[in-house]
Design a protein around this motif. Sequence first.
Motif, PDB file in Angstrom:
ATOM      1  N   GLY A  24      63.716  42.597  36.310  1.00 28.30           N
ATOM      2  CA  GLY A  24      63.422  42.736  34.880  1.00 28.30           C
ATOM      3  C   GLY A  24      64.578  42.219  34.056  1.00 28.30           C
ATOM      4  N   ALA A  25      65.808  42.579  34.467  1.00 33.22           N
ATOM      5  CA  ALA A  25      66.985  42.137  33.716  1.00 33.22           C
ATOM      6  C   ALA A  25      67.112  40.618  33.768  1.00 33.22           C
ATOM      7  CB  ALA A  25      68.230  42.797  34.279  1.00 33.22           C
ATOM      8  N   ILE A  26      66.827  40.034  34.945  1.00 35.10           N
ATOM      9  CA  ILE A  26      66.907  38.569  35.060  1.00 35.10           C
ATOM     10  C   ILE A  26      65.872  37.924  34.154  1.00 35.10           C
ATOM     11  CG2 ILE A  26      66.540  36.609  36.621  1.00 35.10           C
ATOM     12  CD1 ILE A  26      67.694  38.347  38.860  1.00 35.10           C
ATOM     13  N   ALA A  27      64.653  38.496  34.160  1.00 33.52           N
ATOM     14  CA  ALA A  27      63.589  37.928  33.334  1.00 33.52           C
ATOM     15  C   ALA A  27      63.979  37.981  31.863  1.00 33.52           C
ATOM     16  CB  ALA A  27      62.285  38.671  33.569  1.00 33.52           C
ATOM     17  N   ILE A  32      68.314  35.687  26.091  1.00 32.88           N
ATOM     18  CA  ILE A  32      69.588  35.800  25.385  1.00 32.88           C
ATOM     19  C   ILE A  32      70.575  34.700  25.753  1.00 32.88           C
ATOM     20  CG2 ILE A  32      69.452  38.287  24.919  1.00 32.88           C
ATOM     21  CD1 ILE A  32      71.271  38.668  27.403  1.00 32.88           C
ATOM     22  N   ILE A  33      70.236  33.877  26.756  1.00 33.07           N
ATOM     23  CA  ILE A  33      71.129  32.781  27.101  1.00 33.07           C
ATOM     24  C   ILE A  33      71.002  31.707  26.025  1.00 33.07           C
ATOM     25  CG2 ILE A  33      71.645  30.989  28.806  1.00 33.07           C
ATOM     26  CD1 ILE A  33      70.308  32.805  30.897  1.00 33.07           C
ATOM     27  N   PRO A  34      72.109  31.319  25.392  1.00 27.97           N
ATOM     28  CA  PRO A  34      71.975  30.294  24.358  1.00 27.97           C
ATOM     29  C   PRO A  34      71.643  28.931  24.969  1.00 27.97           C
ATOM     30  CG  PRO A  34      74.277  30.886  24.667  1.00 27.97           C
ATOM     31  CD  PRO A  34      73.482  31.777  25.586  1.00 27.97           C
ATOM     32  N   THR A  35      70.733  28.225  24.365  1.00 29.34           N
ATOM     33  CA  THR A  35      70.390  26.891  24.850  1.00 29.34           C
ATOM     34  C   THR A  35      70.443  25.939  23.664  1.00 29.34           C
ATOM     35  OG1 THR A  35      68.046  27.257  24.438  1.00 29.34           O
ATOM     36  CG2 THR A  35      68.835  27.740  26.657  1.00 29.34           C
ATOM     37  N   SER A  36      70.628  24.681  23.949  1.00 28.86           N
ATOM     38  CA  SER A  36      70.651  23.710  22.847  1.00 28.86           C
ATOM     39  C   SER A  36      69.928  22.441  23.279  1.00 28.86           C
ATOM     40  CB  SER A  36      72.086  23.401  22.453  1.00 28.86           C
ATOM     41  OG  SER A  36      72.799  23.024  23.614  1.00 28.86           O
ATOM     42  N   PRO A  37      68.637  22.560  23.560  1.00 31.39           N
ATOM     43  CA  PRO A  37      67.901  21.369  23.978  1.00 31.39           C
ATOM     44  C   PRO A  37      67.732  20.420  22.798  1.00 31.39           C
ATOM     45  CG  PRO A  37      66.386  23.162  23.597  1.00 31.39           C
ATOM     46  CD  PRO A  37      67.767  23.730  23.434  1.00 31.39           C
ATOM     47  N   PHE A  82      68.437  24.622  31.875  1.00 30.61           N
ATOM     48  CA  PHE A  82      68.576  25.032  33.273  1.00 30.61           C
ATOM     49  C   PHE A  82      69.633  26.130  33.368  1.00 30.61           C
ATOM     50  CE2 PHE A  82      66.197  21.307  34.328  1.00 30.61           C
ATOM     51  CZ  PHE A  82      65.578  21.656  35.517  1.00 30.61           C
ATOM     52  N   HIS A  83      69.186  27.347  33.669  1.00 25.78           N
ATOM     53  CA  HIS A  83      70.131  28.433  33.922  1.00 25.78           C
ATOM     54  C   HIS A  83      69.663  29.135  35.189  1.00 25.78           C
ATOM     55  CE1 HIS A  83      66.936  30.704  32.058  1.00 25.78           C
ATOM     56  NE2 HIS A  83      67.100  30.048  30.922  1.00 25.78           N
ATOM     57  N   TRP A  84      70.261  30.298  35.514  1.00 30.08           N
ATOM     58  CA  TRP A  84      69.980  30.885  36.831  1.00 30.08           C
ATOM     59  C   TRP A  84      68.527  31.290  37.039  1.00 30.08           C
ATOM     60  CZ3 TRP A  84      73.478  33.818  33.645  1.00 30.08           C
ATOM     61  CH2 TRP A  84      72.915  34.933  33.058  1.00 30.08           C
ATOM     62  N   ASN A  85      67.769  31.396  35.951  1.00 32.50           N
ATOM     63  CA  ASN A  85      66.369  31.785  36.131  1.00 32.50           C
ATOM     64  C   ASN A  85      65.414  30.623  35.861  1.00 32.50           C
ATOM     65  OD1 ASN A  85      64.256  33.491  36.731  1.00 32.50           O
ATOM     66  ND2 ASN A  85      64.116  34.322  34.657  1.00 32.50           N
ATOM     67  N   TYR A 156      62.041  31.612  37.740  1.00 32.03           N
ATOM     68  CA  TYR A 156      61.869  32.239  39.063  1.00 32.03           C
ATOM     69  C   TYR A 156      61.195  33.591  38.899  1.00 32.03           C
ATOM     70  CZ  TYR A 156      64.860  28.764  41.207  1.00 32.03           C
ATOM     71  OH  TYR A 156      65.367  27.591  41.668  1.00 32.03           O
ATOM     72  N   VAL A 157      61.620  34.334  37.889  1.00 30.03           N
ATOM     73  CA  VAL A 157      61.053  35.660  37.624  1.00 30.03           C
ATOM     74  C   VAL A 157      60.763  35.752  36.135  1.00 30.03           C
ATOM     75  CG1 VAL A 157      61.391  38.092  38.124  1.00 30.03           C
ATOM     76  CG2 VAL A 157      63.056  36.444  38.973  1.00 30.03           C
ATOM     77  N   GLY A 158      59.612  36.308  35.772  1.00 28.98           N
ATOM     78  CA  GLY A 158      59.355  36.560  34.363  1.00 28.98           C
ATOM     79  C   GLY A 158      58.340  35.623  33.773  1.00 28.98           C
TER      80      GLY A 158
END
Length: 181
Positions: A24-27, A32-37, A82-85, A156-158
Motif C-alpha cells: 500500500g505504501a509503495i502504491a 508523492i514522488i516529484p516528476t517533471s515529464p 521511471f521510479h521504483w514503482n 508494479y503495485v497500485g
Amino acid sequence: MNSLQNRANAVMAFSISAIFCLLGAIALSAFIIPTSPNGLVAVNSIKVVTGRYDKTWFDYKTRDNQFANTVMQIDADLSSLFHWNTKQLFIYAVAEYSTPTHSKNQIVLWDSIIKRKSDAVIRKKGIKNKYSVIDVNKKWTDIHANVSLHWNIVPYVGFMTYGHSQASEPYAFPLPSGIQT
Ligand SMILES: *[C@@H]1O[C@H](CO)[C@@H](O)[C@H](O)[C@H]1NC(C)=O
C-alpha cells in the motif's frame, strides 16, 4: 492453547498484514514522488488521401472516405516517470479537434511501450501514423487539430496513472499544399 500451530498462525497473519501495508505504501508513494515529464509532438506533414477501408470493414464498398496521412516528430523526456514503482509506460500521440457535429474528437495517431528509463528520452522524426486517421464524418474539411503526447504509467503495485503533455498549436487538416511546418 499456545500450540505451535497457533503461533505459526499469528506470525503468518502478522506477516501478511505487514506485506499489504508495505505494498500500500509503495502504491501511494507514486503520488508523492516529484516528476517533471515534458513532451512535444509536432506534425510535419498532413496529406489527405481518399479511399476505402480495408476489406474486413463493413463499409468497404464506400470509396470516398478521406484518410489523413500524418508525419510527426516527437521530442520528449519522460525519464522522471521511471521510479521504483514504474513497470513500464504506455505512450500515445493524440490529435484532438472539434467539428460542428461533434464537439470533442480524439484520434490516437501512434503509440509505443517504453520499458526502460534509458528509452524514455524520445527524439524521433518521421513518425507516420500507425492507425487510420479518419473523422466520423469521413471528410477532412476545415478541421484544425492539435496534437499532444499522453502516457499511462503502469506500476508494479497500485493504480495506473495518466498524464499528457501540452497540446501543440492547431494544425489544418490537410495542410495547405506547399506548407511544411
Ligand atoms: C486542443 O483542441 C481541443 C479541441 O478543439 C480543445 O478543446 C483544446 O482546448 C485544445 N488544446 C489546446 C491546448 O489548445
